[in-house]
Design a protein around this motif. Structure first.
Motif, PDB file in Angstrom:
ATOM      1  N   ALA A 122       0.814  -1.219   0.000  1.00 14.06           N
ATOM      2  CA  ALA A 122       0.000   0.000   0.000  1.00 14.06           C
ATOM      3  C   ALA A 122       0.847   1.268   0.000  1.00 14.06           C
ATOM      4  O   ALA A 122       0.295   2.369  -0.123  1.00 14.06           O
ATOM      5  N   GLU A 123       2.155   1.127   0.097  1.00 14.97           N
ATOM      6  CA  GLU A 123       3.022   2.308   0.094  1.00 14.97           C
ATOM      7  C   GLU A 123       2.985   2.981  -1.282  1.00 14.97           C
ATOM      8  O   GLU A 123       2.871   2.315  -2.311  1.00 14.97           O
ATOM      9  N   PRO A 124       3.086   4.315  -1.321  1.00 12.89           N
ATOM     10  CA  PRO A 124       3.028   5.022  -2.599  1.00 12.89           C
ATOM     11  C   PRO A 124       4.117   4.554  -3.574  1.00 12.89           C
ATOM     12  O   PRO A 124       5.262   4.322  -3.179  1.00 12.89           O
ATOM     13  N   GLY A 125       3.725   4.399  -4.827  1.00 12.21           N
ATOM     14  CA  GLY A 125       4.685   4.079  -5.883  1.00 12.21           C
ATOM     15  C   GLY A 125       5.193   2.660  -5.897  1.00 12.21           C
ATOM     16  O   GLY A 125       6.157   2.361  -6.608  1.00 12.21           O
ATOM     17  N   VAL A 126       4.543   1.746  -5.171  1.00 12.54           N
ATOM     18  CA  VAL A 126       5.086   0.389  -5.073  1.00 12.54           C
ATOM     19  C   VAL A 126       5.155  -0.291  -6.436  1.00 12.54           C
ATOM     20  O   VAL A 126       6.090  -1.058  -6.713  1.00 12.54           O
ATOM     21  N   LEU A 127       4.216  -0.020  -7.323  1.00 15.02           N
ATOM     22  CA  LEU A 127       4.215  -0.693  -8.622  1.00 15.02           C
ATOM     23  C   LEU A 127       5.287  -0.159  -9.568  1.00 15.02           C
ATOM     24  O   LEU A 127       5.606  -0.800 -10.570  1.00 15.02           O
ATOM     25  N   GLU A 128       5.838   0.998  -9.230  1.00 16.71           N
ATOM     26  CA  GLU A 128       6.898   1.567 -10.065  1.00 16.71           C
ATOM     27  C   GLU A 128       8.288   1.157  -9.583  1.00 16.71           C
ATOM     28  O   GLU A 128       9.295   1.502 -10.202  1.00 16.71           O
ATOM     29  N   ARG A 129       8.362   0.444  -8.485  1.00 14.32           N
ATOM     30  CA  ARG A 129       9.652   0.026  -7.940  1.00 14.32           C
ATOM     31  C   ARG A 129      10.177  -1.216  -8.662  1.00 14.32           C
ATOM     32  O   ARG A 129       9.459  -1.866  -9.412  1.00 14.32           O
ATOM     33  N   LYS A 130      11.438  -1.539  -8.393  1.00 12.47           N
ATOM     34  CA  LYS A 130      12.037  -2.780  -8.859  1.00 12.47           C
ATOM     35  C   LYS A 130      12.208  -3.710  -7.664  1.00 12.47           C
ATOM     36  O   LYS A 130      12.741  -3.309  -6.635  1.00 12.47           O
ATOM     37  N   PHE A 131      11.728  -4.932  -7.802  1.00 10.24           N
ATOM     38  CA  PHE A 131      11.742  -5.897  -6.708  1.00 10.24           C
ATOM     39  C   PHE A 131      12.878  -6.902  -6.890  1.00 10.24           C
ATOM     40  O   PHE A 131      12.918  -7.613  -7.900  1.00 10.24           O
ATOM     41  N   PRO A 132      13.790  -7.016  -5.932  1.00  9.50           N
ATOM     42  CA  PRO A 132      14.714  -8.157  -5.950  1.00  9.50           C
ATOM     43  C   PRO A 132      13.993  -9.362  -5.352  1.00  9.50           C
ATOM     44  O   PRO A 132      13.482  -9.303  -4.233  1.00  9.50           O
ATOM     45  N   LEU A 133      13.919 -10.428  -6.113  1.00  8.57           N
ATOM     46  CA  LEU A 133      13.218 -11.637  -5.654  1.00  8.57           C
ATOM     47  C   LEU A 133      14.203 -12.804  -5.717  1.00  8.57           C
ATOM     48  O   LEU A 133      14.272 -13.525  -6.712  1.00  8.57           O
ATOM     49  N   PRO A 134      14.999 -12.997  -4.651  1.00  9.09           N
ATOM     50  CA  PRO A 134      16.063 -14.011  -4.710  1.00  9.09           C
ATOM     51  C   PRO A 134      15.561 -15.423  -4.915  1.00  9.09           C
ATOM     52  O   PRO A 134      16.307 -16.277  -5.398  1.00  9.09           O
ATOM     53  N   GLU A 135      14.312 -15.694  -4.586  1.00  6.67           N
ATOM     54  CA  GLU A 135      13.776 -17.036  -4.831  1.00  6.67           C
ATOM     55  C   GLU A 135      13.456 -17.263  -6.306  1.00  6.67           C
ATOM     56  O   GLU A 135      13.270 -18.396  -6.738  1.00  6.67           O
ATOM     57  N   PHE A 136      13.378 -16.194  -7.072  1.00  3.30           N
ATOM     58  CA  PHE A 136      13.096 -16.282  -8.508  1.00  3.30           C
ATOM     59  C   PHE A 136      14.368 -16.130  -9.329  1.00  3.30           C
ATOM     60  O   PHE A 136      14.543 -16.810 -10.337  1.00  3.30           O
ATOM     61  N   SER A 137      15.236 -15.197  -8.939  1.00  7.08           N
ATOM     62  CA  SER A 137      16.486 -14.939  -9.651  1.00  7.08           C
ATOM     63  C   SER A 137      17.461 -14.271  -8.696  1.00  7.08           C
ATOM     64  O   SER A 137      17.066 -13.358  -7.962  1.00  7.08           O
TER      65      SER A 137
END
Length: 206
Positions: free
Chosen positions: A101-116
């Motif tokens: 729910a934090e502002p701009g969350v969809l514009e961020r880049k997510f590090p997902l170590p379980e995926f890559s």
């Protein structure tokens, strides 16, 4: 006339709304879990309900950390369930909902170590990953408990193309794969189609 920017904002808002609906449905279902239920098998191969809940809790904390740019593995590690597993689950679910729910969350880049270990995922894609997981995991919990799960049609309409976009092939049979190969299904129930696309038998019974 609606601009492209306004349309994009509406789509983003819808994704977050559908995601919240899926997670809140999972909270309602887990609230029904008793201690005796934790030993029951689930539609997730090799997992009891205890194992499924520890996985779901870890995913909530992991995705919340990723939304804030944290890329290490620690938030993704399973946590021991306490005396009130439903309360543990609720706390984790509310944690990820607050993060998303934090502002701009969809514009961020997510590090997902379980995926890559190196790739950064667009925020909307990462939220989509978590969204489809909690449509399916809500179904998993409901099937384990022998109760019904109901989603609004709009949520299922949004989930279906996400499920269809999940890659198939050998990735589905690799150790630790998130989803098994697609299974046959019949009928017109949207949720049955979604879970079948992701390797669950819609007629699974405990």
């Amino acid at each position: 006339m609606t601009t492209e920017t306004e349309t994009a904002r509406a789509v983003a808002s819808d994704l977050l709304s559908h995601h919240e609906a899926a997670v809140r449905t999972s909270i309602e279902l887990v609230d029904r879990v008793t201690g005796a239920d934790l030993r029951k098998p689930t539609p997730c191969a090799d997992w009891t309900l205890h194992g499924l809940l520890t996985h779901m809790i870890a995913q909530h904390y992991g995705f919340a950390a990723a939304s804030r740019g944290v890329g290490d593995h620690d938030p993704w590690k399973p946590r021991r369930l306490g005396e009130d597993p439903a309360a543990d689950y609720r706390a984790a679910a509310e944690h990820v909902l607050a993060a998303f729910a934090e502002p701009g969350v969809l514009e961020r880049k997510f590090p997902l170590p379980e995926f890559s270990p190196t790739h950064l995922f667009p925020g909307a894609q990462a939220v989509g990953f978590h969204f489809i997981d909690y449509v399916v995991h809500s179904w998993d919990v409901a099937k384990t408990l022998g109760v019904a799960v109901v989603f609004d049609a709009e949520v299922l309409d949004a989930a279906r193309p996400v499920a269809a976009a999940v890659p198939g092939g050998s990735i589905r049979t690799a150790p630790g794969a998130a989803f098994a190969p697609e299974v046959p299904w019949s009928g017109s129930a949207a949720l049955d189609e979604i879970v079948a696309l992701l390797g669950r038998a819609p007629d699974w019974t405990n």
